[in-house]
Design a protein around this motif. Sequence first.
Motif, short mmCIF file in Angstrom:
data_model
loop_
_atom_site.label_atom_id
_atom_site.label_comp_id
_atom_site.label_asym_id
_atom_site.label_seq_id
_atom_site.Cartn_x
_atom_site.Cartn_y
_atom_site.Cartn_z
N MET A 151 0.84 -1.20 0.00
CA MET A 151 0.00 0.00 0.00
C MET A 151 0.87 1.24 0.00
SD MET A 151 -2.86 0.94 2.87
CE MET A 151 -3.35 2.63 3.22
N GLY A 152 0.60 2.14 -0.95
CA GLY A 152 1.24 3.45 -0.94
C GLY A 152 0.54 4.33 0.07
N VAL A 153 1.31 4.95 0.96
CA VAL A 153 0.68 5.64 2.09
C VAL A 153 0.97 7.14 2.14
CG1 VAL A 153 0.61 3.55 3.49
CG2 VAL A 153 2.59 5.07 3.67
N GLY A 154 1.61 7.69 1.09
CA GLY A 154 1.78 9.13 1.02
C GLY A 154 2.43 9.72 2.25
N GLY A 155 1.73 10.68 2.88
CA GLY A 155 2.28 11.37 4.05
C GLY A 155 1.90 10.74 5.37
N THR A 156 1.42 9.50 5.36
CA THR A 156 0.95 8.85 6.58
C THR A 156 2.04 8.74 7.64
OG1 THR A 156 -0.80 7.62 5.47
CG2 THR A 156 0.03 6.69 7.53
N PHE A 157 3.26 8.42 7.23
CA PHE A 157 4.35 8.30 8.23
C PHE A 157 4.64 9.65 8.88
CE2 PHE A 157 6.24 4.56 5.62
CZ PHE A 157 5.32 3.70 6.19
N ASP A 158 4.45 10.74 8.15
CA ASP A 158 4.64 12.08 8.73
C ASP A 158 3.65 12.29 9.88
OD1 ASP A 158 6.71 12.97 7.03
OD2 ASP A 158 5.27 13.44 5.46
N VAL A 159 2.41 11.83 9.67
CA VAL A 159 1.38 11.97 10.71
C VAL A 159 1.68 11.05 11.89
CG1 VAL A 159 -1.08 11.70 11.22
CG2 VAL A 159 -0.37 12.67 9.02
N ILE A 160 1.98 9.79 11.59
CA ILE A 160 2.23 8.81 12.67
C ILE A 160 3.45 9.22 13.50
CG2 ILE A 160 2.97 6.43 13.11
CD1 ILE A 160 1.16 5.60 10.74
N SER A 161 4.47 9.74 12.83
CA SER A 161 5.69 10.14 13.54
C SER A 161 5.48 11.37 14.42
CB SER A 161 6.81 10.44 12.54
OG SER A 161 6.53 11.65 11.83
N GLY A 162 4.42 12.14 14.15
CA GLY A 162 4.17 13.36 14.89
C GLY A 162 4.71 14.60 14.22
N LYS A 163 5.38 14.43 13.08
CA LYS A 163 5.94 15.59 12.38
C LYS A 163 4.84 16.48 11.82
CE LYS A 163 8.90 17.02 8.57
NZ LYS A 163 9.65 16.61 7.36
N VAL A 164 3.77 15.87 11.33
CA VAL A 164 2.64 16.61 10.78
C VAL A 164 1.40 16.26 11.59
CG1 VAL A 164 1.12 16.86 8.77
CG2 VAL A 164 3.60 16.71 8.46
N LYS A 165 0.64 17.29 11.97
CA LYS A 165 -0.59 17.04 12.72
C LYS A 165 -1.76 16.90 11.74
CE LYS A 165 0.75 19.29 17.01
NZ LYS A 165 1.13 17.99 17.55
N ARG A 166 -2.57 15.89 11.98
CA ARG A 166 -3.77 15.73 11.17
C ARG A 166 -4.80 16.79 11.57
NH1 ARG A 166 -7.61 10.37 10.40
NH2 ARG A 166 -8.66 11.17 8.54
N ALA A 167 -5.71 17.09 10.65
CA ALA A 167 -6.75 18.07 10.95
C ALA A 167 -7.53 17.65 12.19
CB ALA A 167 -7.70 18.21 9.76
N PRO A 168 -7.90 18.63 13.04
CA PRO A 168 -8.72 18.29 14.21
C PRO A 168 -10.02 17.61 13.78
CG PRO A 168 -7.84 20.51 14.40
CD PRO A 168 -7.52 20.03 13.01
#
Length: 245
Positions: free
Chosen positions: A185-202
Amino acid sequence: MTSPVANILGVSFTTRGFDETVAHLTQRIDSGEQTHVMTANPEIVMLAKGHSAFRSIVDQAYVVPDGIGIVYAAKWTNQPIYERVTGVELVEALMAEAHKKQWNVYLLGATPEVIRLAAEKLSNRYPQARIVGYRDGYFRQDEEEQIVREIASKKPELLFVAMGSPRQDEWLARYRDQLNASLMMGVGGTFDVISGKVKRAPLFWQKLNLEWLYRLMATPSRWKRQLAIPRFVWTVFREKWRNRS
């Protein structure tokens, strides 16, 4: 029994809801079927519409509706897609299954820091899932064969690749038969979110289906990518009216 599909501008989406999608993908892994999952949004659909080589990759994938624009397009064209299946949530749900079943998991892509943090956090969150390897996405072309061999030797039930689209899915399609992975599965920026580098929208923004706007406000440089949305909407309505005539 196969699930019906919804056709959005030539791209066939599964019409399963989120929970049903997770259950079906888990069943496919348990039965030994190989699956290339694509989480497609309007940008991906427009890319497939304009590039035949990428379209052939999409045609062979298990495509889920990641993007509220896909849900709206299905509604406008009277097709049965009723909820999004987002990449971040699908990764978390599949990792929960990996925890239950002690699956092997391999993570590929993102920066060295992000992939390390993502692997660490997923390991802590899902300790029975076996993260058998990870590496960043900054590798040379002449390193690819060695990477493919390494992944194949680990026999992962789950292989998540974060290289951005369309590169991640082109890469998976190129090496699919050699990777020895059950679900890719291609997951794009998912690792950025999981790592905490990028916050997902509230959650408030998510419930209003305005996550795309939150991301645009947080990262204004995304505006060129977001131009695909009005083009997508216009094309869907143009096709709808053309088919009525």
